[in-house]
Design a protein around this motif. Structure first.
Motif, PDB file in Angstrom:
ATOM      1  N   VAL A 121       0.225 -94.595  34.953  1.00 51.58           N
ATOM      2  CA  VAL A 121       0.877 -94.978  36.213  1.00 51.58           C
ATOM      3  C   VAL A 121       0.907 -93.795  37.181  1.00 51.58           C
ATOM      4  O   VAL A 121       0.642 -93.942  38.378  1.00 51.58           O
ATOM      5  N   ILE A 122       1.210 -92.628  36.651  1.00 56.54           N
ATOM      6  CA  ILE A 122       1.244 -91.423  37.496  1.00 56.54           C
ATOM      7  C   ILE A 122      -0.120 -91.185  38.134  1.00 56.54           C
ATOM      8  O   ILE A 122      -0.214 -90.884  39.340  1.00 56.54           O
ATOM      9  N   ASN A 123      -1.169 -91.334  37.367  1.00 54.70           N
ATOM     10  CA  ASN A 123      -2.521 -91.146  37.901  1.00 54.70           C
ATOM     11  C   ASN A 123      -2.900 -92.234  38.893  1.00 54.70           C
ATOM     12  O   ASN A 123      -3.419 -91.958  39.982  1.00 54.70           O
ATOM     13  N   ASP A 124      -2.659 -93.485  38.524  1.00 57.31           N
ATOM     14  CA  ASP A 124      -3.088 -94.612  39.356  1.00 57.31           C
ATOM     15  C   ASP A 124      -2.403 -94.627  40.720  1.00 57.31           C
ATOM     16  O   ASP A 124      -3.016 -94.978  41.731  1.00 57.31           O
ATOM     17  N   LEU A 125      -1.119 -94.247  40.760  1.00 61.31           N
ATOM     18  CA  LEU A 125      -0.368 -94.287  42.009  1.00 61.31           C
ATOM     19  C   LEU A 125      -0.261 -92.923  42.673  1.00 61.31           C
ATOM     20  O   LEU A 125       0.402 -92.783  43.702  1.00 61.31           O
ATOM     21  N   GLU A 126      -0.917 -91.920  42.079  1.00 62.28           N
ATOM     22  CA  GLU A 126      -0.892 -90.556  42.602  1.00 62.28           C
ATOM     23  C   GLU A 126       0.543 -90.107  42.890  1.00 62.28           C
ATOM     24  O   GLU A 126       0.886 -89.640  43.977  1.00 62.28           O
ATOM     25  N   GLN A 129       3.017 -84.454  40.980  1.00 65.69           N
ATOM     26  CA  GLN A 129       2.599 -83.799  39.739  1.00 65.69           C
ATOM     27  C   GLN A 129       3.769 -83.179  38.978  1.00 65.69           C
ATOM     28  O   GLN A 129       3.625 -82.835  37.800  1.00 65.69           O
ATOM     29  N   ASP A 130       4.935 -83.069  39.626  1.00 63.49           N
ATOM     30  CA  ASP A 130       6.103 -82.535  38.934  1.00 63.49           C
ATOM     31  C   ASP A 130       7.098 -83.636  38.532  1.00 63.49           C
ATOM     32  O   ASP A 130       8.238 -83.338  38.150  1.00 63.49           O
ATOM     33  N   VAL A 131       6.690 -84.914  38.602  1.00 64.41           N
ATOM     34  CA  VAL A 131       7.584 -85.991  38.209  1.00 64.41           C
ATOM     35  C   VAL A 131       7.915 -85.848  36.723  1.00 64.41           C
ATOM     36  O   VAL A 131       7.053 -85.539  35.896  1.00 64.41           O
ATOM     37  N   VAL A 132       9.175 -86.030  36.383  1.00 68.66           N
ATOM     38  CA  VAL A 132       9.618 -85.954  34.993  1.00 68.66           C
ATOM     39  C   VAL A 132       9.371 -87.311  34.340  1.00 68.66           C
ATOM     40  O   VAL A 132       9.750 -88.342  34.893  1.00 68.66           O
ATOM     41  N   ARG A 133       8.735 -87.312  33.164  1.00 69.13           N
ATOM     42  CA  ARG A 133       8.397 -88.580  32.517  1.00 69.13           C
ATOM     43  C   ARG A 133       9.019 -88.670  31.130  1.00 69.13           C
ATOM     44  O   ARG A 133       9.110 -87.671  30.401  1.00 69.13           O
ATOM     45  N   LEU A 134       9.441 -89.880  30.798  1.00 67.26           N
ATOM     46  CA  LEU A 134      10.052 -90.128  29.493  1.00 67.26           C
ATOM     47  C   LEU A 134       9.602 -91.484  28.968  1.00 67.26           C
ATOM     48  O   LEU A 134      10.032 -92.512  29.470  1.00 67.26           O
ATOM     49  N   PRO A 135       8.727 -91.505  27.959  1.00 67.04           N
ATOM     50  CA  PRO A 135       8.387 -92.773  27.322  1.00 67.04           C
ATOM     51  C   PRO A 135       9.393 -93.117  26.226  1.00 67.04           C
ATOM     52  O   PRO A 135       9.749 -92.266  25.408  1.00 67.04           O
ATOM     53  N   VAL A 136       9.871 -94.351  26.226  1.00 64.77           N
ATOM     54  CA  VAL A 136      10.812 -94.837  25.215  1.00 64.77           C
ATOM     55  C   VAL A 136      10.091 -95.917  24.423  1.00 64.77           C
ATOM     56  O   VAL A 136       9.764 -96.970  24.976  1.00 64.77           O
ATOM     57  N   THR A 137       9.819 -95.665  23.155  1.00 64.41           N
ATOM     58  CA  THR A 137       8.885 -96.531  22.433  1.00 64.41           C
ATOM     59  C   THR A 137       9.458 -97.250  21.219  1.00 64.41           C
ATOM     60  O   THR A 137       8.826 -98.158  20.706  1.00 64.41           O
ATOM     61  N   GLU A 138      10.614 -96.882  20.732  1.00 67.66           N
ATOM     62  CA  GLU A 138      11.037 -97.420  19.430  1.00 67.66           C
ATOM     63  C   GLU A 138      12.474 -97.943  19.433  1.00 67.66           C
ATOM     64  O   GLU A 138      13.149 -97.939  18.407  1.00 67.66           O
ATOM     65  N   MET A 139      12.937 -98.459  20.580  1.00 68.61           N
ATOM     66  CA  MET A 139      14.310 -98.979  20.672  1.00 68.61           C
ATOM     67  C   MET A 139      14.354-100.481  20.876  1.00 68.61           C
ATOM     68  O   MET A 139      15.418-101.053  21.073  1.00 68.61           O
ATOM     69  N   GLY A 140      13.191-101.134  20.860  1.00 72.82           N
ATOM     70  CA  GLY A 140      13.143-102.578  20.870  1.00 72.82           C
ATOM     71  C   GLY A 140      13.822-103.220  22.059  1.00 72.82           C
ATOM     72  O   GLY A 140      13.742-102.733  23.196  1.00 72.82           O
ATOM     73  N   CYS A 141      14.505-104.329  21.786  1.00 76.62           N
ATOM     74  CA  CYS A 141      15.119-105.130  22.851  1.00 76.62           C
ATOM     75  C   CYS A 141      16.198-104.376  23.627  1.00 76.62           C
ATOM     76  O   CYS A 141      16.498-104.736  24.765  1.00 76.62           O
ATOM     77  N   ALA A 142      16.785-103.368  23.021  1.00 73.27           N
ATOM     78  CA  ALA A 142      17.864-102.622  23.682  1.00 73.27           C
ATOM     79  C   ALA A 142      17.349-101.631  24.711  1.00 73.27           C
ATOM     80  O   ALA A 142      18.122-101.104  25.523  1.00 73.27           O
ATOM     81  N   ALA A 143      16.050-101.372  24.719  1.00 76.36           N
ATOM     82  CA  ALA A 143      15.521-100.228  25.459  1.00 76.36           C
ATOM     83  C   ALA A 143      15.544-100.382  26.970  1.00 76.36           C
ATOM     84  O   ALA A 143      15.496 -99.389  27.689  1.00 76.36           O
ATOM     85  N   GLY A 144      15.603-101.610  27.482  1.00 74.64           N
ATOM     86  CA  GLY A 144      15.719-101.774  28.931  1.00 74.64           C
ATOM     87  C   GLY A 144      17.008-101.159  29.444  1.00 74.64           C
ATOM     88  O   GLY A 144      17.020-100.431  30.443  1.00 74.64           O
ATOM     89  N   VAL A 145      18.105-101.424  28.747  1.00 72.19           N
ATOM     90  CA  VAL A 145      19.386-100.815  29.108  1.00 72.19           C
ATOM     91  C   VAL A 145      19.385 -99.339  28.750  1.00 72.19           C
ATOM     92  O   VAL A 145      19.939 -98.510  29.486  1.00 72.19           O
TER      93      VAL A 145
END
Length: 350
Positions: A121-126, A129-145
């Motif tokens: 997403v960072i690449n596609d939308l340019e 370059q200093d945006v802080v990124r956090l992938p959340v991958t293992e919290m299932g249905c609760a992860a939206g909140v």
């Protein structure tokens, strides 16, 4: 300094079918199974409270592509597109630019990819370059909140910043063609695919419901109740039938102390923005919340129209409230449950 949710949008995959149109595929898939078992499974689909669901794959492919690699390749391709589309739609709605985002959180648990979707997403939308990124991958249905909680904490510590939370899920990519257990049947009956994006801000001029409080609640001795097991054919659903009862048992401890810390009682909450995990969980919470003369109609409507899209689903419920408009100063309680077992809570003031 307050943190506000300024914008919520949903983004749907390109395929969709009514449940009644999926049942023939299910029947064909179970052709070699016992007739009594087949009737039971069809009743599960018909009684799941889901009229329609969306998918990253055509139903024919869902029921004929058993390869983990094949499904995961589709997952990677489609979630990259959905995440980009969701953020673009949210930015347009808020009249922000991609470079306005300081913190990018992406949420997904229904496939495996490294680098995570936020990098694309960072690449596609340019984005910056200093945006802080956090992938959340293992919290299932609760992860939206969970994503909203992480964004709020970042923004609280960094006034004058903006954050985006993108939840993108494809549970159909986890469907197990060789698994005829009730867990696989129930998950197939209630889950659908979808994405959503939430924009948050600690800019004084930005408007939206204010996050008054947020907390996580962790159940002890419940790690086996919900999640995925990685098997040769992909991610196999784990879903304990006792989840609704556990929620009922813990509900007072989940809700009352959390609200009390902000000086409120459950009676003060005007709206419950609840994740529709499935019909039984919805009925459980509806009974608990309905005893106070309040409803969760928006939650039931999202389940009916889209199914359970894991982490993205509660954001669809939030979107309904925000797009419809809520009375000024009303209190909203966001609540979702997920693997761990855990409950995530956010208190909003509209």
């Amino acid at each position: 300094m307050s943190v506000k949710i300024t914008t919520v949008v949903k983004q749907l995959p390109k395929y969709s079918r009514d449940t009644k149109d999926i049942i023939p595929f299910v029947e064909q898939w179970m052709a070699d199974q016992d007739n009594r078992f087949k009737r039971k499974v069809i009743k599960i689909f018909e009684g799941a409270g889901v009229d329609k669901r969306y998918s990253i794959m055509d139903p024919i492919e869902v029921f004929t592509n058993p390869s983990f690699q094949g499904r995961n390749d589709i997952y990677i391709r489609e979630v990259k597109a959905l995440a980009k589309q969701a953020l673009e739609k949210a930015l347009e709605k808020a009249q922000w630019k991609a470079t306005d985002i300081d913190f990018l959180i992406t949420v997904s648990c229904t496939g495996i990819m490294i680098p995570s979707v936020d990098a694309y997403v960072i690449n596609d939308l340019e984005m910056r370059q200093d945006v802080v990124r956090l992938p959340v991958t293992e919290m299932g249905c609760a992860a939206g909140v969970s994503g909203i909680i992480y964004a709020k904490n970042f923004l609280k510590a960094n006034p004058g910043k903006r954050a985006a939370v993108i939840a993108v899920e494809a549970p159909t990519a986890t469907f197990q063609l060789e698994d005829y257990t009730m867990t696989n049947m129930v998950s197939a009956a209630i889950f659908g695919d979808g994405a959503a994006c939430v924009l948050l801000s600690s800019h004084e001029e930005d408007e939206g419901p204010e996050i008054l409080a947020e907390e996580m609640y962790h159940f002890y001795n419940a790690t086996e109740m919900m999640g995925f097991k990685l098997v040769n054919t992909g991610l196999q659903m784990i879903l304990d039938k006792d989840v609704p009862q556990r929620i009922t048992d813990h509900f007072p401890n989940i809700v009352h102390p959390f609200l009390s810390k902000s000086g409120y009682k459950i009676e003060d909450v005007d709206h419950l923005i609840f994740h529709p995990g499935g019909k039984k969980i919805v009925q459980t919470v509806e009974d608990l919340f309905g005893s106070l003369g309040k409803n969760i109609n928006d939650t039931k409507e999202v389940l009916r129209l889209y199914g359970n899209m894991s982490s993205a689903t509660v954001l669809y419920v939030l979107e309904q409230f925000m797009d419809r408009g809520v009375e000024k100063d009303a209190l909203g309680l966001m609540l979702s449950f997920g693997p761990g077992f855990s409950a995530q809570r956010v208190l909003l003031k509209f």
